[in-house]
Structure formats: C-alpha cells, structure tokens
Design a protein around this motif. Sequence first.
Motif, PDB file in Angstrom:
ATOM      1  N   LEU A   1     -36.398 -51.889  12.180  1.00 21.33           N
ATOM      2  CA  LEU A   1     -37.290 -52.382  12.514  1.00 21.33           C
ATOM      3  C   LEU A   1     -37.919 -51.450  11.808  1.00 21.33           C
ATOM      4  CD1 LEU A   1     -39.945 -53.260  14.575  1.00 21.33           C
ATOM      5  CD2 LEU A   1     -39.948 -51.508  15.450  1.00 21.33           C
ATOM      6  N   ALA A   2     -37.848 -50.444  11.463  1.00 20.75           N
ATOM      7  CA  ALA A   2     -38.564 -49.806   9.938  1.00 20.75           C
ATOM      8  C   ALA A   2     -38.373 -50.310   9.062  1.00 20.75           C
ATOM      9  CB  ALA A   2     -38.199 -48.144   9.908  1.00 20.75           C
ATOM     10  N   ALA A   3     -36.621 -50.677   8.788  1.00 23.62           N
ATOM     11  CA  ALA A   3     -36.716 -51.322   7.436  1.00 23.62           C
ATOM     12  C   ALA A   3     -37.229 -52.648   7.429  1.00 23.62           C
ATOM     13  CB  ALA A   3     -35.250 -51.975   7.596  1.00 23.62           C
ATOM     14  N   ARG A   4     -37.744 -53.800   8.608  1.00 22.52           N
ATOM     15  CA  ARG A   4     -38.532 -54.606   8.637  1.00 22.52           C
ATOM     16  C   ARG A   4     -39.915 -55.001   7.840  1.00 22.52           C
ATOM     17  NH1 ARG A   4     -35.629 -57.090  14.199  1.00 22.52           N
ATOM     18  NH2 ARG A   4     -34.053 -58.045  12.749  1.00 22.52           N
ATOM     19  N   VAL A   5     -40.180 -53.611   8.594  1.00 20.25           N
ATOM     20  CA  VAL A   5     -41.840 -53.288   8.254  1.00 20.25           C
ATOM     21  C   VAL A   5     -41.834 -53.148   6.974  1.00 20.25           C
ATOM     22  CG1 VAL A   5     -44.032 -51.088   8.340  1.00 20.25           C
ATOM     23  CG2 VAL A   5     -42.331 -52.712  10.780  1.00 20.25           C
TER      24      VAL A   5
ATOM     25  N   LEU B   1     -39.664 -53.595   4.226  1.00 13.99           N
ATOM     26  CA  LEU B   1     -39.639 -54.964   3.067  1.00 13.99           C
ATOM     27  C   LEU B   1     -41.646 -55.480   3.621  1.00 13.99           C
ATOM     28  CD1 LEU B   1     -37.009 -57.069   4.769  1.00 13.99           C
ATOM     29  CD2 LEU B   1     -37.254 -56.450   2.907  1.00 13.99           C
ATOM     30  N   LEU B   2     -41.499 -55.533   4.453  1.00  8.53           N
ATOM     31  CA  LEU B   2     -43.264 -56.508   3.903  1.00  8.53           C
ATOM     32  C   LEU B   2     -43.889 -55.494   3.304  1.00  8.53           C
ATOM     33  CD1 LEU B   2     -44.266 -56.743   7.499  1.00  8.53           C
ATOM     34  CD2 LEU B   2     -43.830 -58.663   6.127  1.00  8.53           C
ATOM     35  N   GLY B   3     -44.191 -54.136   2.958  1.00  6.82           N
ATOM     36  CA  GLY B   3     -44.480 -53.750   2.024  1.00  6.82           C
ATOM     37  C   GLY B   3     -44.262 -53.019   0.638  1.00  6.82           C
TER      38      GLY B   3
ATOM     39  N   ILE C   1     -46.486 -48.621   0.389  1.00  8.45           N
ATOM     40  CA  ILE C   1     -44.399 -48.519   1.278  1.00  8.45           C
ATOM     41  C   ILE C   1     -44.415 -46.921   0.387  1.00  8.45           C
ATOM     42  CG2 ILE C   1     -44.272 -48.738  -1.925  1.00  8.45           C
ATOM     43  CD1 ILE C   1     -42.056 -50.023   1.133  1.00  8.45           C
ATOM     44  N   ALA C   2     -44.855 -46.302  -0.059  1.00  4.42           N
ATOM     45  CA  ALA C   2     -43.549 -44.876  -0.736  1.00  4.42           C
ATOM     46  C   ALA C   2     -44.112 -43.743   0.783  1.00  4.42           C
ATOM     47  CB  ALA C   2     -44.327 -44.405  -1.631  1.00  4.42           C
ATOM     48  N   GLU C   3     -45.429 -44.357   0.985  1.00  8.07           N
ATOM     49  CA  GLU C   3     -46.433 -43.618   2.036  1.00  8.07           C
ATOM     50  C   GLU C   3     -45.741 -43.738   3.621  1.00  8.07           C
ATOM     51  OE1 GLU C   3     -47.915 -40.525   1.913  1.00  8.07           O
ATOM     52  OE2 GLU C   3     -48.257 -40.324   3.925  1.00  8.07           O
ATOM     53  N   PHE C   4     -45.817 -44.764   3.793  1.00 13.86           N
ATOM     54  CA  PHE C   4     -44.765 -45.253   4.712  1.00 13.86           C
ATOM     55  C   PHE C   4     -43.518 -44.846   4.703  1.00 13.86           C
ATOM     56  CE2 PHE C   4     -41.880 -47.942   7.408  1.00 13.86           C
ATOM     57  CZ  PHE C   4     -42.697 -47.935   8.084  1.00 13.86           C
ATOM     58  N   CYS C   5     -42.791 -44.782   3.674  1.00 15.45           N
ATOM     59  CA  CYS C   5     -41.125 -44.315   3.789  1.00 15.45           C
ATOM     60  C   CYS C   5     -40.876 -43.021   3.868  1.00 15.45           C
ATOM     61  CB  CYS C   5     -40.518 -44.672   2.674  1.00 15.45           C
ATOM     62  SG  CYS C   5     -40.102 -46.620   2.234  1.00 15.45           S
TER      63      CYS C   5
ATOM     64  N   LEU D   1     -46.821 -54.993  12.836  1.00 13.80           N
ATOM     65  CA  LEU D   1     -44.895 -55.206  13.432  1.00 13.80           C
ATOM     66  C   LEU D   1     -45.059 -56.832  14.104  1.00 13.80           C
ATOM     67  CD1 LEU D   1     -46.329 -52.262  15.511  1.00 13.80           C
ATOM     68  CD2 LEU D   1     -43.850 -52.125  14.311  1.00 13.80           C
ATOM     69  N   ALA D   2     -46.009 -57.549  14.145  1.00  7.67           N
ATOM     70  CA  ALA D   2     -45.747 -59.069  14.599  1.00  7.67           C
ATOM     71  C   ALA D   2     -44.967 -59.941  12.915  1.00  7.67           C
ATOM     72  CB  ALA D   2     -47.236 -59.647  14.956  1.00  7.67           C
ATOM     73  N   ALA D   3     -45.302 -59.630  12.264  1.00  5.59           N
ATOM     74  CA  ALA D   3     -45.219 -60.108  10.721  1.00  5.59           C
ATOM     75  C   ALA D   3     -43.137 -59.714  10.196  1.00  5.59           C
ATOM     76  CB  ALA D   3     -46.094 -59.864   9.349  1.00  5.59           C
ATOM     77  N   ALA D   4     -43.457 -58.422  10.523  1.00  2.89           N
ATOM     78  CA  ALA D   4     -42.483 -57.499  10.711  1.00  2.89           C
ATOM     79  C   ALA D   4     -41.171 -58.161  11.302  1.00  2.89           C
ATOM     80  CB  ALA D   4     -41.801 -55.743  11.101  1.00  2.89           C
ATOM     81  N   GLN D   5     -41.183 -59.175  12.384  1.00  7.25           N
ATOM     82  CA  GLN D   5     -40.112 -59.297  13.497  1.00  7.25           C
ATOM     83  C   GLN D   5     -40.171 -61.323  13.781  1.00  7.25           C
ATOM     84  OE1 GLN D   5     -39.792 -56.121  17.081  1.00  7.25           O
ATOM     85  NE2 GLN D   5     -41.787 -56.123  16.418  1.00  7.25           N
ATOM     86  N   SER D   6     -41.261 -61.516  12.599  1.00  8.43           N
ATOM     87  CA  SER D   6     -41.257 -63.120  12.133  1.00  8.43           C
ATOM     88  C   SER D   6     -39.623 -63.902  11.880  1.00  8.43           C
ATOM     89  CB  SER D   6     -42.441 -63.804  11.464  1.00  8.43           C
ATOM     90  OG  SER D   6     -41.328 -63.092  10.261  1.00  8.43           O
ATOM     91  N   PRO D   7     -38.730 -64.321  12.485  1.00  9.01           N
ATOM     92  CA  PRO D   7     -37.356 -64.970  11.661  1.00  9.01           C
ATOM     93  C   PRO D   7     -37.862 -64.926   9.939  1.00  9.01           C
ATOM     94  CG  PRO D   7     -38.524 -66.429  13.573  1.00  9.01           C
ATOM     95  CD  PRO D   7     -40.426 -66.220  12.792  1.00  9.01           C
TER      96      PRO D   7
END
Lengths: 193, 193
Positions: free
Chosen positions: B88-92, B94-96, B102-106, B141-147
């Motif tokens: 899940l974290a990897a998918r998010v 990827l969006l960022g 991105i750096a702060e999220f990681c 989170l919705a976008a992260a889990q899109s196909p």
Amino acid sequence: MSEITCWFDFASNYSYLSVLRLARQQDVIVHWKPFLLGPIFKEQGWDNSPFVLQKDKGDYVWKDMPRECAKYGLPWRQPSAFPRRSILAARVALLGEHQPWIAEFCARVMLANFEHDEDIGNQACIAAILTSIGLDAEALLAAAQSPDNKARLHARSDEARALHIFGAPTFFVGPEMYWGNDRLSDALAYATR
Amino acid sequence: MSEITCWFDFASNYSYLSVLRLARQQDVIVHWKPFLLGPIFKEQGWDNSPFVLQKDKGDYVWKDMPRECAKYGLPWRQPSAFPRRSILAARVALLGEHQPWIAEFCARVMLANFEHDEDIGNQACIAAILTSIGLDAEALLAAAQSPDNKARLHARSDEARALHIFGAPTFFVGPEMYWGNDRLSDALAYATR
C-alpha cells in the motif's frame, strides 16, 4: 593493545579486502581465524557461493570489487575461477595462527588469488608462497595435511557454527560481532575505543 | 545538480537507513523508485526475507541495526513484525514520485515502521501519514488502489528485473549500480564528482 578477531576464508573476495587491510594494521592485535565457508553454506542448502548461485548478485559483486579495491588502494584482478579451493591454505594458516608469519602468509595467499589469478588450491602455489617468506614449505605442507591438523580445521567449523557465523569476513571485538568488510572500520573503531 | 536514483522497499530495514539519509540531502536530486522485493525474492525461490529465512543472518541484522542507526543519528526500534506489508505504501509513493511531498512521505512511512513500530500495511496508518503532511488521504488512497496504479507497480517490478536489481536499497548514478546502504556514500561521492 586493542584486539580484533578476524574470521575469513581464502576463497572469499570480501575476506581478501579485510585480510589485506588488517595485515597492514600496526596498532591492533589481530587474531586470525581461517575457516571454510563451504560447510556453513551447505547448512543453508547451498552447494556453492551465493555469488555463483544468485546470478544477478554475483554479476554485481564483480563490479563492486574493483571499486572497493580502488577505495582501499588494493590491487585487483577478477579470478578466472571462483570460488577457489581454500582448504589447503586454511590448513597451513591454522598451523601459523600463532606464528609471526601468519599475516604475511594470509596476505600473500589472498594476493595470489585476487591479484595474480593463481590457483591457491594447488600445492605448488602454497609451497611457493611459504618459500617466498623463508619457511620450510615441505615440512609445513606435510604438517598441514596431518590427521591432527585436518581435525583442527573440522573443529574450527564447529566453532564458527557455535558463534552463529554465517558469512565471511566476520569480526569479533569481545562478544560484539561484525559481518563483512563494510563493518571492519566500525569494528576497529570499537576495538580501539 | 547531481542526481541519484534510489530503489527501495518500505519493508526493508536497510532501505530505512538510506531513505532517511537521502530525505535529508539538499545537494542532490533524488529519483525515488519504490518497489517490492517480494517478487524479486520469489524468483530466487525465497518466500520471505532472507533475514527471516536465514536465522543466524536475521539475528545479526537486529544487532547491526541499532549500531547503524547510532552511526547515522537515526532513531530505531525493532519492528514487532518483519517484514511488514509494504504494497500500500509503495502504491501511494508511486503516485507521489514526482510530487514535492515524496521525500517527506517516504521518511514518515519508514519512521512509522522502524521507529514507531506501526503497521504500515494498515490503511489507517498510511492515511494518518498523508493527513499529517497536509494531503487528501482519502483521494490518494483511492487513486493508489486504482487498477492503473496497481499495474504501474507491477511494471515497476519488471523494470527492477530488467536492471538486475536483487536487493534493496539499490542506487544508480547513471549506469553505475550500488547495492546496499553501505554503498550510499560511495554512490553520492560518484554522483557529485
């Protein structure tokens, strides 16, 4: 004087880096512990070095080594055979463990393998190294292959297992374990704290 | 400005060290490449982290980590579960990838896992991190889990394979590959040469 114990296998390229670095150290007592990685790897279910079994990792290692050698000012030539049979060199090193020639012997065997691309599994190679440092090659090779000395190398494997050693080089400073040439500086800093 | 590409998995403890070190870097452009080690390990025949499968190595890693964290001035608590699910974290991430956050999220996800012992596989944990940096957690989170985004993470694994990546973290400076947090300083030195 500070002390460090270095477990190494003459077949191991990262052991090469550490053995050469430690052979140059003047300000720390090195306890040399030659051993064989083979029996340790076998218990993991591996019949060869992980650098052979895992192709991508192995390919990387041969790119990493010239960079590492440049970093430490060490010569490097990729061995044409890897890993080489290190049992004879280990048996001789066992005999020399507490002798003044141990560091020089270990360094020269490592250079034979990783600078000169020589077959350190070959008795003539080890004999030439012993002679080059003024030792009686014939007598030492005979002693190295005596039943007693062979049994000592077996016991060394048991000792490695008891210490939970899983790779080489591995260092101990007191009970503190450090795995890999990448931790040698940390281990030395801890030893000389 | 110098550039470095950092391939990392949020479940990987040595990736934690590198992600935090790179998140602090001001003088180099970091290209963040979140990916999953699982599929790479599976191709080696491993159904888990080698730190779980190889018990002696795993036990050592948890002694090595506090020393490494002390060396780099990073906080550390051994996770009560390892490796944690990082998909899940990897998918998010990827969006960022090309976003300023991105750096702060990681960094925050890594700290959740390796300082605060939180379950980063849990949606609430990732949502709280996104909210804490002022982002719309629900939308991301919705976008992260899109196909589409799931497919992008699959493609990322193919990209890792094509680059012969076998572990994490792995860095690239141009075509030069460096494996492991222990090589980050060398990679940065090469990037800023």
